[in-house]
Write an enzyme that holds these catalytic residues in place. Structure first.
Site, PDB file in Angstrom:
ATOM      1  N   SER A  27       0.837  -1.211   0.000  1.00 13.44           N
ATOM      2  CA  SER A  27       0.000   0.000   0.000  1.00 13.44           C
ATOM      3  C   SER A  27       0.868   1.256   0.000  1.00 13.44           C
ATOM      4  CB  SER A  27      -0.886   0.034   1.250  1.00 13.44           C
ATOM      5  OG  SER A  27      -1.892  -0.916   1.157  1.00 13.44           O
ATOM      6  N   ARG A  56       1.513   4.340  -3.034  1.00 15.74           N
ATOM      7  CA  ARG A  56       1.353   5.763  -2.708  1.00 15.74           C
ATOM      8  C   ARG A  56       2.649   6.524  -2.910  1.00 15.74           C
ATOM      9  NH1 ARG A  56      -2.355   2.647  -0.523  1.00 15.74           N
ATOM     10  NH2 ARG A  56      -4.319   3.489   0.261  1.00 15.74           N
ATOM     11  N   GLY A 107      -6.169  -3.471  -7.616  1.00 14.18           N
ATOM     12  CA  GLY A 107      -7.240  -2.543  -7.263  1.00 14.18           C
ATOM     13  C   GLY A 107      -6.691  -1.198  -6.824  1.00 14.18           C
ATOM     14  N   SER A 136     -13.166   1.998   2.771  1.00 14.12           N
ATOM     15  CA  SER A 136     -12.181   1.584   1.775  1.00 14.12           C
ATOM     16  C   SER A 136     -11.117   2.651   1.626  1.00 14.12           C
ATOM     17  CB  SER A 136     -12.866   1.343   0.425  1.00 14.12           C
ATOM     18  OG  SER A 136     -11.907   1.386  -0.609  1.00 14.12           O
ATOM     19  N   GLN A 180      -8.907   2.592  -0.602  1.00 12.27           N
ATOM     20  CA  GLN A 180      -8.722   2.882  -2.024  1.00 12.27           C
ATOM     21  C   GLN A 180      -9.689   3.971  -2.473  1.00 12.27           C
ATOM     22  OE1 GLN A 180      -8.986  -0.934  -3.986  1.00 12.27           O
ATOM     23  NE2 GLN A 180      -7.011  -1.597  -3.171  1.00 12.27           N
ATOM     24  N   ASP A 199      -6.927  -7.709   4.748  1.00 14.98           N
ATOM     25  CA  ASP A 199      -6.078  -8.541   3.875  1.00 14.98           C
ATOM     26  C   ASP A 199      -5.532  -9.775   4.597  1.00 14.98           C
ATOM     27  OD1 ASP A 199      -6.504  -6.797   1.801  1.00 14.98           O
ATOM     28  OD2 ASP A 199      -4.680  -5.648   2.165  1.00 14.98           O
ATOM     29  N   ARG A 220     -13.250 -13.926  -1.474  1.00 15.51           N
ATOM     30  CA  ARG A 220     -12.426 -14.622  -0.475  1.00 15.51           C
ATOM     31  C   ARG A 220     -13.249 -15.390   0.560  1.00 15.51           C
ATOM     32  NH1 ARG A 220      -7.489 -10.193   0.027  1.00 15.51           N
ATOM     33  NH2 ARG A 220      -6.466 -10.867  -1.907  1.00 15.51           N
TER      34      ARG A 220
END
Ligand code: S3P
Length: 427
Positions: A23, A27, A94, A165, A167, A313, A344
């Site tokens: 992550s 970024r 994603g 989220s 994202q 995750d 999942r």
């Protein structure tokens, strides 16, 4: 398609270093590209997902070079991308498609971003709606990739995201960098806050608290040096495997322990896992620590509510641990798992059943009763890296051999995973 054979092992022992946080790596590349000046990034993950972000940025005219393991990004400013010659490819990622869409919405051109078969199934309405409210135009079929983005001048918005989220939040904040005024996002539960921390590090005016983040635009980001800590989501596989095996002890250095990501430590500690943090430090506003795990006796737990975004995750490997915990582990409020690289909830349940676990799928989670001995089985990763790695861990504690189908997908987030695991197994 490769198949990986996993044999049971006696124990795990050793000191290891892991790849950079995925992550934070995305970024670091994207925000450096939107800054002015040259940023130097060390510790960057070179996993496929992050390399998709790098390639997209290069196709958008951002010079990125590598030297002696460091990446140097020449920032072009928040609206300084060049129109790409072809469709941008986010691969399986994603984070790439959603965060880059926020940046593309602010560019004075039309671009197309697409991904692989799995990414094409994932929901994009969650970013299309807020970006349209900001003034961008979108074309898509059923709100799925490929996305055609008509960028241009944006306006600031105050947006209540229906999903927790990072994202979505990051996509809107990145778009907000180019919009005049305060762009604010609220979410039902706090998600990881790496974007907020890094934006602050690069000099943007950002305010954030649990469940809220706001950025003031137009923002000028200043290039800086970024050192990416090791990925706690990658560490999770090793920490849990160590807890599950007898006479085991593994130490992992320099792991990112941002509180929005340490749910794995909280969840597993509540199940009786023995973790010790040490050497705590902070760099680029991101805390890090050395983590040691030891063999532990595990008990069931109820995992839900605001913990879920903090373990999202890690749930696949926590589910593997739950098969060895005494009692009924209930994971709920985790419906978001159905829209990850695979569904999942189903892929965990199906594969656990193949190994003989007592598991029940519910709409928004799983119920797992333990302890149950696992037996080796043919596992389908469904091309999902975290499913492949979680079931490699299950294979270590199973009776007999486990075969993981489509195991090369681990390269999505963790090239070298199997070799590293091999390197710490006791003979
Ligand atoms: C990520 C956010 C999470 C997580 C993903 C990485 C990020 O996704 O599952 O692996 O880097 O922002 P959501 O934002 O969809 O929850």
């Amino acid at each position: 398609m490769t198949e990986k054979l996993i044999k049971p092992v006696r124990c795990l022992r050793g000191d290891i270093s892991l790849p950079g946080d995925k992550s934070i790596s995305h970024r670091a590349l994207i925000l450096s590209a939107l800054a002015k000046g040259e940023s130097r990034i060390t510790g960057l993950s070179v996993a496929q997902d992050v390399m998709h972000t790098k390639k997209c940025l290069e196709e958008l005219g951002v010079p990125i070079r590598e030297s002696a393991g460091a990446f140097f990004v020449q920032g072009v400013g928040t609206s300084g991308f060049q129109k790409p010659a072809k469709t941008l490819d986010a691969g399986n990622s994603g984070t790439t498609i959603r965060l880059l869409s926020g940046a593309l919405a602010a560019q004075n051109f039309t671009s197309i971003i697409d991904g692989d078969e799995s990414l094409r199934k994932r929901p994009m309405r969650r970013i299309i709606e807020p970006l349209e409210l900001m003034g961008a135009g979108f074309e898509s079929v059923s709100f799925k990739a490929p996305l055609t983005i008509h960028g241009g001048p944006l306006r600031a918005i105050d947006y209540a995201s229906p999903v927790a989220s990072a994202q979505v939040k990051s996509c809107i904040l990145i778009a907000g960098l180019a919009a005049k005024g305060i762009t604010r996002v609220t979410e039902p539960s706090p998600s990881r806050d790496h974007t907020e921390r890094m934006l602050q590090e690069l000099g943007a005016t950002v305010h954030y608290s649990e469940g809220m983040a706001a950025v003031k635009g137009p923002a000028l980001l200043n290039a800086t040096a970024i050192d990416v800590p090791a990925d706690i989501s990658a560490a999770a596989f090793f920490l849990i495997a160590t807890c599950l095996l007898p006479e085991s002890e593994v130490t992992i250095s320099n792991v990112g322990v941002n509180p929005t990501r340490t749910g794995i430590l909280d969840a597993m500690s509540s199940m009786g896992a023995f973790f010790t943090p040490g050497n705590e430090s902070e760099s680029n506003r991101e805390p890090r620590a050395t983590l040691t795990a030891k063999t532990s006796e595990l008990f069931a737990a109820q995992l839900g509510g605001s913990l879920i975004p903090r373990i999202i995750d890690e749930i696949p490997v926590i589910a593997v641990a739950a098969t060895q915990a005494k009692g009924k582990t209930i994971i709920r409020d985790a419906g978001e798992l159905r829209v990850k690289e695979s569904d999942r909830i189903t892929t965990i349940a199906e594969n656990l059943l193949r190994m003989g676990a007592d598991v029940k799928e519910i709409k928004d989670g799983l119920i797992i009763e333990g302890p149950t001995p696992l037996h080796g089985a043919m596992i389908d990763s469904y091309g999902d890296h975290r499913i492949a790695m979680s079931f490699a861990i299950a294979g270590l504690i199973a009776d007999g051999e486990t075969l993981i189908k489509n195991s090369e997908c681990v390269d999505t987030s963790f090239p070298g995973f199997f070799d590293l695991l091999d390197s710490i197994t006791c003979d």
